[in-house]
Design a protein around this motif. Structure first.
Motif, PDB file in Angstrom:
ATOM      1  N   GLU A   1      52.597  20.786  76.715  1.00 25.64           N
ATOM      2  CA  GLU A   1      51.399  21.550  77.049  1.00 25.64           C
ATOM      3  C   GLU A   1      50.316  20.602  77.556  1.00 25.64           C
ATOM      4  OE1 GLU A   1      50.439  24.805  74.228  1.00 25.64           O
ATOM      5  OE2 GLU A   1      48.372  24.154  74.553  1.00 25.64           O
ATOM      6  N   LYS A   2      49.734  20.948  78.704  1.00 24.50           N
ATOM      7  CA  LYS A   2      48.681  20.109  79.285  1.00 24.50           C
ATOM      8  C   LYS A   2      47.459  20.954  79.589  1.00 24.50           C
ATOM      9  CE  LYS A   2      51.286  16.326  80.586  1.00 24.50           C
ATOM     10  NZ  LYS A   2      50.932  14.927  80.569  1.00 24.50           N
ATOM     11  N   LYS A   3      46.319  20.289  79.653  1.00 22.88           N
ATOM     12  CA  LYS A   3      45.089  20.993  80.014  1.00 22.88           C
ATOM     13  C   LYS A   3      44.692  20.611  81.432  1.00 22.88           C
ATOM     14  CE  LYS A   3      42.656  22.643  76.044  1.00 22.88           C
ATOM     15  NZ  LYS A   3      42.350  22.009  74.773  1.00 22.88           N
ATOM     16  N   GLY A   4      44.382  21.617  82.218  1.00 20.62           N
ATOM     17  CA  GLY A   4      43.944  21.364  83.579  1.00 20.62           C
ATOM     18  C   GLY A   4      42.583  21.968  83.815  1.00 20.62           C
ATOM     19  N   THR A   5      41.933  21.530  84.874  1.00 19.72           N
ATOM     20  CA  THR A   5      40.630  22.075  85.243  1.00 19.72           C
ATOM     21  C   THR A   5      40.623  22.356  86.738  1.00 19.72           C
ATOM     22  OG1 THR A   5      39.728  20.533  83.617  1.00 19.72           O
ATOM     23  CG2 THR A   5      38.147  21.724  84.943  1.00 19.72           C
ATOM     24  N   THR A   6      40.171  23.523  87.110  1.00 17.26           N
ATOM     25  CA  THR A   6      40.069  23.843  88.534  1.00 17.26           C
ATOM     26  C   THR A   6      38.862  23.092  89.102  1.00 17.26           C
ATOM     27  OG1 THR A   6      38.557  25.708  88.330  1.00 17.26           O
ATOM     28  CG2 THR A   6      40.906  26.193  88.025  1.00 17.26           C
ATOM     29  N   PRO A   7      38.782  22.968  90.441  1.00 20.44           N
ATOM     30  CA  PRO A   7      37.610  22.261  91.014  1.00 20.44           C
ATOM     31  C   PRO A   7      36.290  22.920  90.628  1.00 20.44           C
ATOM     32  CG  PRO A   7      39.307  22.594  92.678  1.00 20.44           C
ATOM     33  CD  PRO A   7      39.729  23.390  91.463  1.00 20.44           C
ATOM     34  N   GLU A   8      36.329  24.194  90.221  1.00 24.69           N
ATOM     35  CA  GLU A   8      35.103  24.899  89.818  1.00 24.69           C
ATOM     36  C   GLU A   8      34.775  24.662  88.354  1.00 24.69           C
ATOM     37  OE1 GLU A   8      37.607  26.296  91.452  1.00 24.69           O
ATOM     38  OE2 GLU A   8      36.637  26.358  93.414  1.00 24.69           O
ATOM     39  N   GLY A   9      35.640  23.938  87.656  1.00 27.05           N
ATOM     40  CA  GLY A   9      35.359  23.609  86.266  1.00 27.05           C
ATOM     41  C   GLY A   9      35.947  24.580  85.253  1.00 27.05           C
ATOM     42  N   PHE A  10      36.867  25.459  85.691  1.00 29.06           N
ATOM     43  CA  PHE A  10      37.505  26.373  84.755  1.00 29.06           C
ATOM     44  C   PHE A  10      38.707  25.681  84.136  1.00 29.06           C
ATOM     45  CE2 PHE A  10      35.958  29.721  87.905  1.00 29.06           C
ATOM     46  CZ  PHE A  10      34.754  29.848  87.252  1.00 29.06           C
ATOM     47  N   GLU A  11      38.757  25.739  82.811  1.00 30.31           N
ATOM     48  CA  GLU A  11      39.874  25.087  82.128  1.00 30.31           C
ATOM     49  C   GLU A  11      41.046  26.043  81.954  1.00 30.31           C
ATOM     50  OE1 GLU A  11      38.843  23.194  78.486  1.00 30.31           O
ATOM     51  OE2 GLU A  11      37.404  21.863  79.465  1.00 30.31           O
ATOM     52  N   TYR A  12      42.237  25.500  82.057  1.00 31.19           N
ATOM     53  CA  TYR A  12      43.422  26.311  81.827  1.00 31.19           C
ATOM     54  C   TYR A  12      44.509  25.415  81.244  1.00 31.19           C
ATOM     55  CZ  TYR A  12      45.031  24.217  86.214  1.00 31.19           C
ATOM     56  OH  TYR A  12      45.400  23.324  87.179  1.00 31.19           O
ATOM     57  N   VAL A  13      45.515  26.068  80.683  1.00 28.67           N
ATOM     58  CA  VAL A  13      46.612  25.326  80.064  1.00 28.67           C
ATOM     59  C   VAL A  13      47.850  25.490  80.928  1.00 28.67           C
ATOM     60  CG1 VAL A  13      48.097  25.188  78.024  1.00 28.67           C
ATOM     61  CG2 VAL A  13      45.661  25.620  77.747  1.00 28.67           C
ATOM     62  N   TYR A  14      48.570  24.423  81.135  1.00 24.59           N
ATOM     63  CA  TYR A  14      49.827  24.547  81.870  1.00 24.59           C
ATOM     64  C   TYR A  14      50.888  23.700  81.182  1.00 24.59           C
ATOM     65  CZ  TYR A  14      48.809  19.992  84.068  1.00 24.59           C
ATOM     66  OH  TYR A  14      48.542  18.673  84.302  1.00 24.59           O
ATOM     67  N   PHE A  15      52.113  23.908  81.585  1.00 26.43           N
ATOM     68  CA  PHE A  15      53.214  23.170  80.969  1.00 26.43           C
ATOM     69  C   PHE A  15      53.853  22.260  81.998  1.00 26.43           C
ATOM     70  CE2 PHE A  15      52.519  26.991  78.560  1.00 26.43           C
ATOM     71  CZ  PHE A  15      52.582  26.529  77.251  1.00 26.43           C
ATOM     72  N   LYS A  16      54.098  21.036  81.562  1.00 28.67           N
ATOM     73  CA  LYS A  16      54.718  20.076  82.471  1.00 28.67           C
ATOM     74  C   LYS A  16      56.010  19.565  81.848  1.00 28.67           C
ATOM     75  CE  LYS A  16      53.758  16.106  85.338  1.00 28.67           C
ATOM     76  NZ  LYS A  16      52.762  15.295  85.992  1.00 28.67           N
ATOM     77  N   CYS A  17      57.069  19.563  82.650  1.00 27.59           N
ATOM     78  CA  CYS A  17      58.367  19.112  82.167  1.00 27.59           C
ATOM     79  C   CYS A  17      58.350  17.594  81.989  1.00 27.59           C
ATOM     80  CB  CYS A  17      59.450  19.508  83.168  1.00 27.59           C
ATOM     81  SG  CYS A  17      61.082  18.915  82.694  1.00 27.59           S
TER      82      CYS A  17
ATOM     83  N   CYS B   1      61.598  16.320  84.583  1.00 29.39           N
ATOM     84  CA  CYS B   1      61.532  16.343  86.056  1.00 29.39           C
ATOM     85  C   CYS B   1      60.119  16.497  86.612  1.00 29.39           C
ATOM     86  CB  CYS B   1      62.434  17.447  86.610  1.00 29.39           C
ATOM     87  SG  CYS B   1      61.796  19.107  86.340  1.00 29.39           S
ATOM     88  N   GLY B   2      59.150  16.742  85.745  1.00 32.17           N
ATOM     89  CA  GLY B   2      57.769  16.830  86.212  1.00 32.17           C
ATOM     90  C   GLY B   2      57.358  18.193  86.727  1.00 32.17           C
ATOM     91  N   GLU B   3      58.255  19.179  86.632  1.00 28.41           N
ATOM     92  CA  GLU B   3      57.941  20.545  87.069  1.00 28.41           C
ATOM     93  C   GLU B   3      56.755  21.088  86.282  1.00 28.41           C
ATOM     94  OE1 GLU B   3      59.095  22.348  89.421  1.00 28.41           O
ATOM     95  OE2 GLU B   3      58.999  24.464  88.888  1.00 28.41           O
ATOM     96  N   GLU B   4      55.821  21.766  86.981  1.00 27.61           N
ATOM     97  CA  GLU B   4      54.650  22.312  86.310  1.00 27.61           C
ATOM     98  C   GLU B   4      54.671  23.837  86.358  1.00 27.61           C
ATOM     99  OE1 GLU B   4      51.291  20.474  88.153  1.00 27.61           O
ATOM    100  OE2 GLU B   4      51.663  18.550  87.190  1.00 27.61           O
ATOM    101  N   ILE B   5      54.396  24.445  85.220  1.00 27.40           N
ATOM    102  CA  ILE B   5      54.393  25.904  85.135  1.00 27.40           C
ATOM    103  C   ILE B   5      53.080  26.384  84.516  1.00 27.40           C
ATOM    104  CG2 ILE B   5      55.478  27.931  84.056  1.00 27.40           C
ATOM    105  CD1 ILE B   5      58.128  26.384  84.103  1.00 27.40           C
ATOM    106  N   VAL B   6      52.464  27.359  85.173  1.00 23.30           N
ATOM    107  CA  VAL B   6      51.273  27.996  84.608  1.00 23.30           C
ATOM    108  C   VAL B   6      51.708  29.408  84.244  1.00 23.30           C
ATOM    109  CG1 VAL B   6      48.886  28.701  85.014  1.00 23.30           C
ATOM    110  CG2 VAL B   6      49.789  26.688  86.170  1.00 23.30           C
TER     111      VAL B   6
END
Ligand SMILES: [Zn+2]
Length: 98
Positions: A12-28, A31-36
């Motif tokens: 589980e990783k935390k990401g931020t959009t350029p507008e500053g909205f935080e969201y959680v995504y999953f990174k393998c 293989c590095g695949e990312e899933i939101v």
């Protein structure tokens, strides 16, 4: 949760959009695949809709053009008369940095 590509473990990783909205995504981890997940996408989309939009009219002021900044924004960013701001030309418009 496992990776849809290689069935590796997802972190589980935390990401931020350029507008500053935080969201959680999953990174393998493998293989590095990312899933939101859809819930996250919906919540970010909702925040975008809630973002206030302002319009301003551009008027002539001597040789230059002037723009009135709405009162709400003046207060929010504590803008003062005669203050210098920086204008940053961007792909979709001009960003004003106070
Ligand atoms: Zn993977």
């Amino acid at each position: 949760m496992n990776c849809t590509k290689c069935v590796g473990k997802m972190a589980e990783k935390k990401g931020t959009t350029p507008e500053g909205f935080e969201y959680v995504y999953f990174k393998c981890k493998k293989c590095g695949e990312e899933i939101v997940d859809m819930k996250q996408l919906h919540s970010v989309a909702k925040k975008y809709r809630e973002m206030k939009k302002y319009t301003a009219k551009i008027s002539k002021w001597g040789e230059s053009l002037a723009m009135r900044i709405p009162k709400d924004l003046v207060e929010q960013y504590d803008l003062k008369q005669n203050e210098d701001v920086t204008l940053l030309p961007e792909k979709k418009g001009i960003k004003i940095v106070a």
